[in-house]
Design an enzyme around this catalytic site. Structure first.
Site, PDB file in Angstrom:
ATOM      1  N   GLU A  62     -75.115  76.115 -40.375  1.00 46.59           N
ATOM      2  CA  GLU A  62     -76.130  75.465 -40.515  1.00 46.59           C
ATOM      3  C   GLU A  62     -77.100  75.756 -38.687  1.00 46.59           C
ATOM      4  OE1 GLU A  62     -77.640  73.421 -44.864  1.00 46.59           O
ATOM      5  OE2 GLU A  62     -76.916  72.445 -42.829  1.00 46.59           O
ATOM      6  N   ASP A 233     -77.968  68.106 -50.363  1.00 49.54           N
ATOM      7  CA  ASP A 233     -78.819  68.477 -49.436  1.00 49.54           C
ATOM      8  C   ASP A 233     -78.508  69.666 -48.777  1.00 49.54           C
ATOM      9  OD1 ASP A 233     -76.126  68.057 -48.488  1.00 49.54           O
ATOM     10  OD2 ASP A 233     -76.518  67.271 -46.725  1.00 49.54           O
TER      11      ASP A 233
END
Ligand SMILES: NC(=O)c1ccc[n+]([C@@H]2O[C@H](COP(=O)([O-])OP(=O)(O)OC[C@H]3O[C@@H](n4cnc5c(N)ncnc54)[C@H](O)[C@@H]3O)[C@@H](O)[C@H]2O)c1
Length: 354
Positions: A62, A233
Site C-alpha cells: 500500500e 485492516d
C-alpha cells in the site's frame, strides 16, 4: 547558492533504534501521541484519500499519501501474514516527508519500527478519549511484532499496568512477556481469548490472518469495555464477530478507507460511525456512560504516518541519528541534467604522487 541540494536526511533502522533508546520508549510514544493528536485536531487541513492498495493472494502493498498544504508525506507499507513463517516481518515500511513549495524530499526514513510506534500511539490516543477512565487492565490478543508497542503506549498514556496476553502460538506470548518483564507490568499469560479478556476493561486485538477471523465473539465482550481492534485492516481480513459491532459505538479514522478495510466492512455501508477527529475537537461525544461498549476500528491512516514523519524530522534535527543520501540530481545549471552525466564520464585526475 543552497549547498548540498542533492542530499536527503535518511534515518536507517539502526539510527531509528538508537533514537528510540536515546529518547526512551515511553517518552517517544507520549511525544509522538501529541503529534498524532495535533494532526487529528486539524483534520480538515489534510488531503485525504483511502490508501492505494495492491492486493495479492499472499498480502497487500500500500501507498499512504497526505499533505497539509505545506508538507507532503507518504508511506510504503506491506501486510503479509505468512511472512513470519519464512523469517520475515508481516509488516515493513518506509516513508518520505517533502516540502510542498519545492517538491523536494526533506526526510526519508525506515518506518517498520515507526509504524509500530505510531499505531500504538494512535490506539492510545483513541483510548484516552474512549476507554473507561478507571481502566487498569488490558487484554492483548495476538502477541506478535506490534504487541509490546501497544502495551507500552497504553502504559504511557493511560497508566495501564495489568496485561493479559493470548496468542495461538505460545512462543509469541513468551517473547512478549520476556520483552515486557522489566517495564513495570503485572502480566498474565492466558490459555485462550476467553481467559485473556476476563476482567480487562480494554481489549486489544492485533492478530494477523488473511481471512474473516473471529478472534472475539459476542459473549466475550461485557458492558463498558473499550475494544482496540488493530489487526483487521484489509478487505476480507477482520477480527470481530459482527454482533459485537452491532452492540458497539464505533469510532474510525477516515470512513471511506475504514469501510473498505476495517471491521465495519461487515456492516451496511451507511452504518453510523463517529470520526475520531470529531471526538478530539469536541464536536462529537466519545464515551457517554459506564455500560457503553466503545470500539476503535483501527486500520491506520496516512495522517498518523505524517505525524510520525514530522516527529522524527524534528527529533533528528541537529543530532547524529541520521545519515545523508545522495538522492536528488543537482546539476550546476538546473537544466543541464544530461551534461551532468557527461561530465561524470570524464576520467578522474591522475594522482601525480602515486
Ligand atoms: N491498524 C493499524 O494501523 C495496523 C498497523 C500495523 C499492523 N496492523 C495489523 O496488525 C496485525 C498484527 O501485526 P504484527 O506486525 O503484530 O503481526 P505478527 O505476524 O508479528 O503477529 C501476529 C500474531 O497474531 C497471532 N495470531 C494469529 N491468529 C491468531 C488468533 N486466532 N488468535 C490469537 N493470536 C493469533 C500470531 O500467532 C502472531 O503472533 C496485522 O494484521 C497487521 O496488518 C495494523
Amino acid at each position: 547558492m543552497i549547498p548540498n541540494l542533492n542530499l536527503v536526511p535518511f534515518v536507517s533502522v539502526d539510527h531509528m533504534m538508537k533514537l528510540v533508546l536515546h529518547i526512551g520508549v515511553e517518552r517517544f510514544l507520549t511525544e509522538l501521541s501529541a503529534y498524532v493528536e495535533e494532526d487529528f485536531r486539524r483534520w480538515e487541513r489534510f488531503d485525504k484519500t483511502p490508501r492505494v492498495a495492491s492486493h495479492s493472494a499472499e498480502g497487500v502493498i500500500e501507498l499512504m499519501p497526505t499533505s497539509d498544504g505545506r508538507t507532503y508525506g507518504f508511506k510504503y507499507v506491506n501486510g503479509h501474514p505468512k511472512n513470519t513463517r519464512e523469517g520475515r516481518q508481516t509488516v515493513t515500511a518506509f516513508g518520505v516527508l517533502a516540502d510542498v513549495g519545492t517538491g523536494y524530499p526533506m526526510l526519508m526514513t525506515e518506518m517498520t519500527i515507526l509504524t509500530a510506534l505510531r499505531t500504538a500511539a494512535t490506539s492510545a490516543v483513541a483510548a484516552k478519549h474512549l476507554a473507561p477512565k478507571d481502566a487498569s487492565c488490558m487484554a492483548i490478543i495476538g502477541n506478535g511484532a506490534q504487541a509490546e508497542f501497544q502495551a507500552m503506549a497504553f502504559k504511557a498514556l493511560l497508566g495501564i499496568r495489568k496485561l493479559r496476553l493470548y496468542d495461538i502460538d505460545p512462543a509469541a506470548t513468551r517473547k512478549c512477556m520476556r520483552n515486557l518483564s522489566d517495564q513495570g507490568f503485572e502480566i498474565a499469560a492466558c490459555g485462550s481469548t476467553e481467559e485473556a479478556v476476563e476482567g480487562a476493561q480494554i481489549i486489544t486485538t492485533v492478530t494477523a490472518d488473511k481471512q474473516y477471523a473471529t478472534i472475539l465473539t459476542d459473549n466475550m465482550v461485557g458492558a463498558g469495555v473499550h475494544i482496540n481492534a488493530v489487526g483487521g485492516d484489509c478487505p476480507g481480513k477482520t477480527e470481530l464477530h459482527r454482533d459485537i459491532l452491532l452492540r458497539s459505538d464505533i469510532f474510525v479514522e477516515y470512513p471511506p478507507q475504514t469501510r473498505i478495510e476495517g471491521e465495519i466492512q461487515q456492516l451496511a455501508p451507511d452504518h453510523p460511525v463517529t470520526e475520531l477527529w470529531t471526538v478530539m475537537t469536541g464536536q462529537a461525544t466519545g464515551r457517554r456512560d459506564a455500560r457503553q461498549i466503545t470500539l476503535f476500528d483501527s486500520v491506520g491512516f496516512a495522517t498518523e504516518d505524517f505525524s510520525a514523519l514530522r516527529y522524527v524530522r524534528d527529533k533528528v534535527a541537529g543530532t547524529g541519528f541520521y545519515e545523508t543520501l545522495d538522492m536528488l540530481a543537482d546539476p550546476d545549471e538546473p537544466r543541464d541534467l544530461f551534461g551532468m552525466i557527461l561530465r561524470a564520464a570524464k576520467p578522474a585526475p591522475v594522482d601525480e604522487a602515486a
